[in-house]
Enzyme design. Structure first.
Site, short mmCIF file in Angstrom:
data_model
loop_
_atom_site.label_atom_id
_atom_site.label_comp_id
_atom_site.label_asym_id
_atom_site.label_seq_id
_atom_site.Cartn_x
_atom_site.Cartn_y
_atom_site.Cartn_z
N THR A 29 0.81 -1.22 0.00
CA THR A 29 0.00 0.00 0.00
C THR A 29 0.84 1.26 0.00
O THR A 29 0.33 2.35 -0.27
CB THR A 29 -0.92 0.05 1.24
OG1 THR A 29 -0.08 0.00 2.41
CG2 THR A 29 -1.88 -1.10 1.26
N CYS A 33 2.41 2.56 9.49
CA CYS A 33 1.49 2.60 10.64
C CYS A 33 2.23 2.47 11.96
O CYS A 33 3.39 2.09 12.01
CB CYS A 33 0.50 1.43 10.57
SG CYS A 33 -0.70 1.58 9.28
N ASP A 424 21.53 19.84 48.06
CA ASP A 424 20.20 20.13 48.60
C ASP A 424 19.97 19.38 49.91
O ASP A 424 20.26 18.19 50.02
CB ASP A 424 19.15 19.73 47.57
CG ASP A 424 17.76 20.11 48.02
OD1 ASP A 424 17.42 21.28 47.92
OD2 ASP A 424 17.04 19.22 48.51
#
Length: 463
Positions: A29, A33, A424
DNA sequence: ACGACAGACTT
DNA sequence: AAGTACATGAAG
């Protein structure tokens, strides 16, 4: 690239986990997809597999109209790319090649044009300009699907300089004309744009939302139900345009619903891309979570992304005002800062963040902080105003801006994936509890940082 | 690094 | 009949 048997099995079972990891081209085709496409599965002998949508397109296939294989997140191209290339890709996604050339981009990156060309050809197997055109066409296609804008407008919004050129490139890449892609569909359309931003699951939106909610600034950011919204500006460090967006997860699909009010068509693609990056929608959470879990030591919050801020500058300002104080304390000062500058009120009553020049020139007496902090903010504003393209690391020379602040700006302001906030307090505490060498988290140390912040309830998180 | 050429881009 | 929207050939 995944092996043929795995791909075959994945497509026949339409396995969601493989969505975006490979693409199925059908020789009979000429269409390609996604593994989840709802159509009757083609015969294996007519199938070719590709790692990326773009490769399939290059091989002459056009995207399927049912599963939209080109709408899956574009992160796969990023994997294994080095830092300079990532920066280049990022700049291109923001439209750096729309009206200037590869040479200009190279000098912006501080490398030679030759080297940039080589980088793209070797690492991505595709020229920089080709990549830019690919993104432009995809953006145009998204607008065709999801808005009712005239095709002519879309051409220019996607960064094409002429209609003629737009049609040519569109047809060459998709093998369909723009109006064929649009079909009959006529959806709503106003000045407010509605778009869908797909991502690869999992995504832990509740956790991100909570993070944002604790830090919202009045009039500038808002959280309602599952929606996060904020005002935005562009370009990042010398704002010319202002607008806002709201983002909500779709209840059924792996898609974020974006509502965007943006006045400037030319920068639309850049802004939409920037929203993706601020919300970290291109992250491959599956891989990251696996890696962090393997490093071990703490239960991983699945699907946690880096909740970003709009610009490194904004992140830096928030970091400076968050030094040594609680989240709530920082938020109070930030609200005062934004509200203390009258110009931040937009025509619709919302507020925007302060600009570098406003920050540089304000006496900053609306905020109650040590004088040294004001000096730092003034200097930061001036630095960004003068050198808007400097990386946050350049701000280290400013008194009052240390590694923690810069790391925070990199992490929250540009979505750097591998920043470790070792200094931190909350992190040090959490790390002691789990007893792990942080280098085990590389190259995803930013994510580890956020995971640890969310771990037990610590009272000293940064703003 | 250089120049010729293909083809990208505009009208 | 004129205007708008889209697609495409031709030429530089």
């Amino acid at each position: 690239m995944l092996s043929q048997p795995i791909c075959q099995q994945a497509r026949l079972s339409r396995d969601r986990r493989y969505d975006g990891l490979f693409f199925i081209a059908v020789t009979s085709t000429g269409i390609y997809c996604r593994p989840v496409c709802p159509v009757q599965p083609p015969k294996e002998q007519n199938v070719r597999y590709y790692a990326t949508a773009h490769e399939a397109a290059l091989a002459g296939y056009r995207p399927c109209l049912r599963c939209h294989p080109d709408s899956a997140p574009g992160s796969s191209l990023w994997i294994g790319a080095d830092v300079t290339l990532k920066r280049a890709i990022r700049l291109i996604d923001e439209g750096a090649l729309h009206d200037s050339n590869v040479a200009a981009l190279a000098s912006r990156l501080g490398i030679s044009e030759r080297y940039l060309r080589k980088l793209f050809q070797e690492k991505l197997g595709i020229a920089a300009k080709q990549y830019a055109l690919y993104r432009q066409v995809l953006f145009a296609k998204q607008l065709l699907h999801q808005t009712a804008l005239p095709i002519t407008d879309i051409a220019f919004m996607a960064g094409f300089g002429s209609l003629r050129r737009f049609h040519d490139e569109f047809k060459q890449q998709l093998r369909l004309t723009p109006s064929q892609v649009r079909g009959n569909r006529t959806r709503h359309m106003s000045t407010i744009l509605q778009l869908e931003l797909p991502y690869r699951p999992p995504l832990n939106w509740p956790l991100m939302l909570a993070f944002y909610q604790a830090r919202t600034l009045e009039g500038m950011e808002w959280v309602e139900g599952e929606t996060y919204g904020r005002t935005i500006y562009w370009p990042l460090h010398q704002p010319q345009y202002h607008g806002w967006f709201e983002i909500t997860p779709d209840p059924t699909l792996p898609v974020m619903q974006l509502k965007l009010d943006w006045p400037d068509a030319n920068s639309l693609q850049a802004v939409v891309h920037h929203i993706r990056q601020v919300l970290d929608l291109d992250a491959d959470s599956q891989t990251i979570d696996q890696h962090l879990a393997a490093a071990g030591g703490f239960p991983v919050h699945v699907g946690l992304r880096l909740p970003g801020l709009w610009s490194p500058f904004e992140a830096a300002v928030r970091a400076v005002l968050g030094q040594q104080v609680s989240i709530a304390g920082a938020r109070t000062q930030l609200n005062r800062l934004v509200q203390g500058i009258a110009a931040t009120t937009l025509p619709d009553g919302r507020r925007r963040f302060v600009t570098p020049s406003e920050l540089a020139n304000s006496a900053l007496d609306m905020i109650k902080v040590p004088q040294a902090r004001r000096a730092t903010l003034n200097a930061l504003g001036a630095a960004v105003q003068q050198q808007p393209h400097d990386a946050p690391t350049a701000w280290l020379s400013i008194k009052g801006i240390g590694p923690w602040t810069v790391s925070y700006a990199l992490m929250r302001g540009q979505g750097e994936p591998d920043v470790w906030l070792g200094g931190d307090l909350g992190i040090q505490k959490a790390l002691k509890a789990v007893a792990i060498d942080p280098s085990a988290f590389a190259p995803w140390r930013s994510y580890a940082t956020f995971q640890l912040w969310h771990l037990p309830k610590t009272d000293k998180e940064p703003a």
